[in-house]
Design an enzyme around this catalytic site. Structure first.
Site, PDB file in Angstrom:
ATOM      1  N   CYS A   1      32.644   5.714  40.669  1.00 37.02           N
ATOM      2  CA  CYS A   1      31.418   6.476  40.926  1.00 37.02           C
ATOM      3  C   CYS A   1      31.306   7.624  39.945  1.00 37.02           C
ATOM      4  O   CYS A   1      32.195   7.844  39.119  1.00 37.02           O
ATOM      5  CB  CYS A   1      31.396   6.999  42.362  1.00 37.02           C
ATOM      6  SG  CYS A   1      32.641   8.256  42.690  1.00 37.02           S
TER       7      CYS A   1
ATOM      8  N   CYS B   1      34.212  10.038  39.794  1.00 40.90           N
ATOM      9  CA  CYS B   1      35.343   9.585  38.963  1.00 40.90           C
ATOM     10  C   CYS B   1      35.098   9.973  37.512  1.00 40.90           C
ATOM     11  O   CYS B   1      36.004  10.443  36.811  1.00 40.90           O
ATOM     12  CB  CYS B   1      35.505   8.073  39.063  1.00 40.90           C
ATOM     13  SG  CYS B   1      35.828   7.444  40.708  1.00 40.90           S
TER      14      CYS B   1
ATOM     15  N   ASP C   1       7.020   5.941   5.101  1.00 38.22           N
ATOM     16  CA  ASP C   1       7.096   5.930   3.649  1.00 38.22           C
ATOM     17  C   ASP C   1       6.282   4.722   3.169  1.00 38.22           C
ATOM     18  O   ASP C   1       5.996   3.811   3.953  1.00 38.22           O
ATOM     19  CB  ASP C   1       8.561   5.805   3.213  1.00 38.22           C
ATOM     20  CG  ASP C   1       8.693   5.642   1.722  1.00 38.22           C
ATOM     21  OD1 ASP C   1       8.075   6.419   0.987  1.00 38.22           O
ATOM     22  OD2 ASP C   1       9.411   4.705   1.298  1.00 38.22           O
TER      23      ASP C   1
ATOM     24  N   ASP D   1      13.131   3.879   3.784  1.00 38.98           N
ATOM     25  CA  ASP D   1      14.148   2.935   3.331  1.00 38.98           C
ATOM     26  C   ASP D   1      14.934   3.401   2.118  1.00 38.98           C
ATOM     27  O   ASP D   1      15.891   2.751   1.723  1.00 38.98           O
ATOM     28  CB  ASP D   1      13.504   1.590   2.997  1.00 38.98           C
ATOM     29  CG  ASP D   1      12.752   1.623   1.674  1.00 38.98           C
ATOM     30  OD1 ASP D   1      12.122   2.663   1.390  1.00 38.98           O
ATOM     31  OD2 ASP D   1      12.805   0.627   0.941  1.00 38.98           O
TER      32      ASP D   1
ATOM     33  N   ASP E   1      14.015   9.156   1.098  1.00 40.59           N
ATOM     34  CA  ASP E   1      13.577   9.328   2.488  1.00 40.59           C
ATOM     35  C   ASP E   1      14.645   9.987   3.355  1.00 40.59           C
ATOM     36  O   ASP E   1      14.370  10.395   4.479  1.00 40.59           O
ATOM     37  CB  ASP E   1      13.225   7.970   3.116  1.00 40.59           C
ATOM     38  CG  ASP E   1      12.082   7.289   2.388  1.00 40.59           C
ATOM     39  OD1 ASP E   1      11.133   7.992   2.009  1.00 40.59           O
ATOM     40  OD2 ASP E   1      12.143   6.057   2.205  1.00 40.59           O
TER      41      ASP E   1
END
Length: 772
Positions: A32, A35, A460, A661, A665
């Site tokens: 739980c 714990c 981009d 990419d 960027d």
């Protein structure tokens, strides 16, 4: 209880600051949210531990620590002190590293589930007759008399000692360490009902009440004790099976890699294990076979199904020189490929690692639940004690003990910290697993939560909205002593070490014209500008107008070249200078991705504002924006200016995602609330991103945001249910409705409700698997 440990590669700092490592410890047996808090607190208290996060659903503890201050055995001791027995790396060395350990944990969990099933079957078979006797209320003539009490005692005792044994052991271990968890509540609740019944049994047998059954039965709670254990075991079994389903996606990923491969060497062709493959080995894949490791095709051509990695259903043609990836399926022709990346370095294993890390990471939205679960069990114990005392004081003398025990036991067994602990991690596990199946790698719960709140998306242009494969459209020579072919060759020589799409286009054009790029030296790429290199003893510059001016090329010459009729008609333009003199210009065209416009429309339907930000020329950016249907765009931006635009919008309270990419960027990806990198891009861009789109498709950004929003809704629903359940059920169990309705919740019904509460949270999370 068992656990397993796997450790990441040490990260060293060149400035000799204290070494920081990250370790993931798999822990089997946590039950739980309490714990989780106990394990987390024990680890965090160790000097040298920078952070510790424990995930109930994945059964993992992620610890960032300084190995010079706290070695791994100390971490293991802290887990042991919390009541869990760790299995150290050297003890599982033969299991095959992290994946072997993960498999071992899976085996342990399955064994625990099988044991749980056996305990449930035995408990249910014994509880049915106990309930039958208790609920008959003397209506069945042969189920009356003192012997029925003895029968209930015997059957319930077996249930308590066999079915509930693990609950009592866990509660006892916790008590020895001053820890209270869900097992504490179950043990006290069921144990109190059983102990009271045993204490009441002897006087009832000796007094032989005239009613024969009804009076005696109303004074014992054997059916409550037995049914509490049986129903909780049923709930735990359902919860375990449902929770295991949340890891189906990563389990499928792990099993994509084949166990063997066909090696070609001097002795011919033979089968070897995947773990025996070395970098440089030549392998063969026939139609229908799975690629064993990442490699490069050396002979043959085939269609390869990469859908299991990218989510893209169409097979990819793989001619000679193409990259192939472990776990993908060769469809049509036989290909021979050379091993380039093996073991943990393959794309498949990197994806598995990222998904595991994401599933183990905690989302900020769970912080309130974490704070409440830390004090949940002690508070419930206090409420149960107050309930017991209140009914002893307020109930009628003839009913006070029965009502006090029934209400207190109901409070103990209805409280459910499990629902709180599972509310967030189960949704994150299912969402990140589903994202991986759809070709999206999400780096954890925090990234998922931020993506679900996105209001604006910056795209981009080159390689993101466009294919990123520009072609040379034309060449304009300014220096009469230079031919177009010579200009292309010179530019290609300077660009040969650059990974920018424009550089690749220029190099490809030079090769197509029959010219191999010459050697260059002193190469330097200027992010967002261009490149500088020395070719044949002369300084060559290839890049934008602003870049050439910054490199001290005479401004009038640059401006004249930029304003020429050739330049004005170009979609994208780079200038070429030699020894600070402009000698020509190259125009390039890049095609818009087929899904770009649809992605923009879908984002607008989600209420997201779309922007196009690019370092390209205004004319090229305007054409791309118009083609994609984007109203807001900015051109000629440097990497720093892109990041600045992101911060400007963030300052107004907007949540910004950046999709890119390239190296240029990376600053904007890092500055954005959520960075999404195309997998077709550079390693720098991907490492700066929160989400990697494996398909290299802008539609992936739409899917990532939509899935994140769905996950966030699911988390909110789970948290609402978990909070509402406990806030409403505990007072009802305590008997607040009794003065108005005369109705008191039975412990048996309370245990059934508790068992279903955590299962409902997991099942709600599993609905995310159904998203297309």
């Amino acid at each position: 209880m068992n656990s397993a440990v796997w450790e990441s590669t040490p990260q060293t700092d060149p400035d000799a600051v204290p070494e920081i490592r990250r370790i993931d410890i798999g822990v089997s047996g946590m039950r739980c949210a309490s714990c989780v808090n106990h394990v987390e607190s024990g680890l965090s208290a160790l000097p040298g531990v920078e952070s510790a996060e424990v995930n109930l659903a994945t059964k993992t503890a992620t610890v960032t620590y300084r190995p010079d201050s706290v070695p791994v055995p100390r971490l293991a001791s802290a887990i042991r002190a919390a009541g869990y027995e760790p299995l150290l790396p050297e003890e599982t060395a033969a299991s095959g590293g992290r994946d072997g350990i993960a498999d071992q944990l899976d085996v342990l969990e399955r064994r625990a589930e099988e044991a749980l099933w056996r305990r449930l079957i035995v408990s249910a078979l014994l509880t049915v007759p106990v309930l039958t006797v208790a609920m008959s209320h003397g209506a069945i003539s042969w189920l009356t008399g003192a012997w029925t009490l003895v029968l209930q005692f015997i059957l319930t005792t077996i249930v308590m000692w066999y079915g509930a044994a693990e609950f009592f052991r866990s509660a006892w271990r916790g008590a020895l360490r001053g820890i209270a968890n869900m097992d504490t509540l179950i043990s006290i609740g069921a144990g109190a009902a059983y102990a009271y019944s045993v204490c009441a049994l002897a006087p009832l047998l000796l007094s032989r009440p005239p009613a024969g059954h009804a009076h005696a039965q109303s004074s014992v709670y054997f059916e409550s004790a037995a049914s509490i254990i049986t129903l909780i075991l049923l709930g735990k079994l359902m919860e375990a099976r449902a929770t295991r389903r949340t890891t189906d996606a990563i389990r499928r990923l792990v099993h994509l890699q084949p166990r063997t491969a066909q090696l070609i060497d001097a002795a011919g062709e033979r089968e070897i294990g995947v773990d025996e493959i070395a970098v440089g080995d030549r392998l063969i894949a026939r139609p229908g076979e799975t690629i064993a490791v990442d490699g490069v095709v050396e002979s043959g051509e085939s269609d390869v199904d990469e859908s299991m990695l990218t989510g893209e259903s169409a097979p990819v043609i793989k001619p000679r020189g193409s990259d192939v990836f472990a776990g993908t399926i060769n469809r049509t022709g036989a290909i021979q490929y050379r091993a380039v990346k093996i073991g943990a370095a393959t794309a498949l294993q990197q994806i598995v690692r990222l998904v595991r890390e994401a599933q183990g990471a905690r989302a900020p939205i769970s912080r309130l639940a974490d704070r409440i679960s830390a004090i949940f069990v002690p508070v419930v114990l206090v409420i149960a004690a107050a309930t017991f005392g209140g009914w002893l004081l307020l109930a009628a003398p003839e009913d006070r003990w029965n009502m006090a025990i029934a209400a207190a036991v109901a409070v103990l067994v209805i409280a459910c910290p499990c629902a709180l602990g599972l509310a967030t991690p189960t949704a994150i596990m299912v969402a990140t697993g589903r994202a991986a199946q759809r070709g999206m790698l999400i780096r954890g719960g925090a990234a998922l939560e931020r993506a679900g709140r996105v209001t604006d998306v910056f795209f981009d242009k080159t390689g993101t909205l466009t294919l990123g494969r520009p072609n040379v459209a034309g060449v304009a020579v300014i220096d009469p002593g230079v031919t177009p072919d010579a200009l292309i060759a010179l530019a290609a020589a300077a660009e040969r070490f650059s990974e920018h799409p424009i550089a690749r286009a220029i190099v490809s054009e030079a090769v197509a014209r029959g010219t191999e790029p010459a050697a260059c030296s002193d190469f330097k790429a200027h992010v967002g500008g261009g490149v500088r290199a020395v070719v044949a003893g002369k300084v060559v510059l290839v890049g934008s107008v602003a870049f050439l001016v910054d490199q001290d090329v005479e401004a009038p010459l640059v401006e004249r070249a930029a304003k020429s009729e050739f330049a004005e008609a170009a979609q994208s333009l780079v200038l070429v200078a030699r020894d600070r003199e402009v000698i020509g210009a190259i125009s390039l065209m890049d095609e818009l991705r087929a899904t770009a416009k649809a992605a923009v429309i879908s984002l607008r339907e989600l209420g997201v504002t779309v922007w196009l930000v690019s370092g390209d020329r205004p004319a090229a950016v305007a054409v791309a924006a118009k083609s994609a249907g984007i109203a807001h765009y900015e051109a000629a931006l440097s990497p720093a200016q892109k990041a600045g635009k992101v911060r400007e919008l963030q300052a107004t309270g907007r949540v910004v995602a950046m999709v890119g990419d390239g190296i240029n960027d990376a600053p904007a990806l890092a500055a954005a609330d959520v960075g999404l990198a195309m997998s077709s891009g550079t390693d720098i861009a991907i490492s700066a991103a929160d989400i990697t789109l494996l398909r290299g498709d802008p539609q992936g950004a739409v899917e990532a945001i939509a899935l994140s929003r769905a996950a966030l809704r699911t988390i909110r629903q789970n948290l609402f249910w978990a909070f509402a359940y406990n806030v409403l059920s505990i007072p009802i169990a305590a008997g607040v409705l009794y003065p108005l309705t005369g109705w008191l919740l039975s412990p048996m019904l309370a245990s059934a409700t508790m068992a279903l509460s955590s299962v409902s949270v997991v099942m709600n999370s599993l609905r995310l698997k159904l998203r297309a």
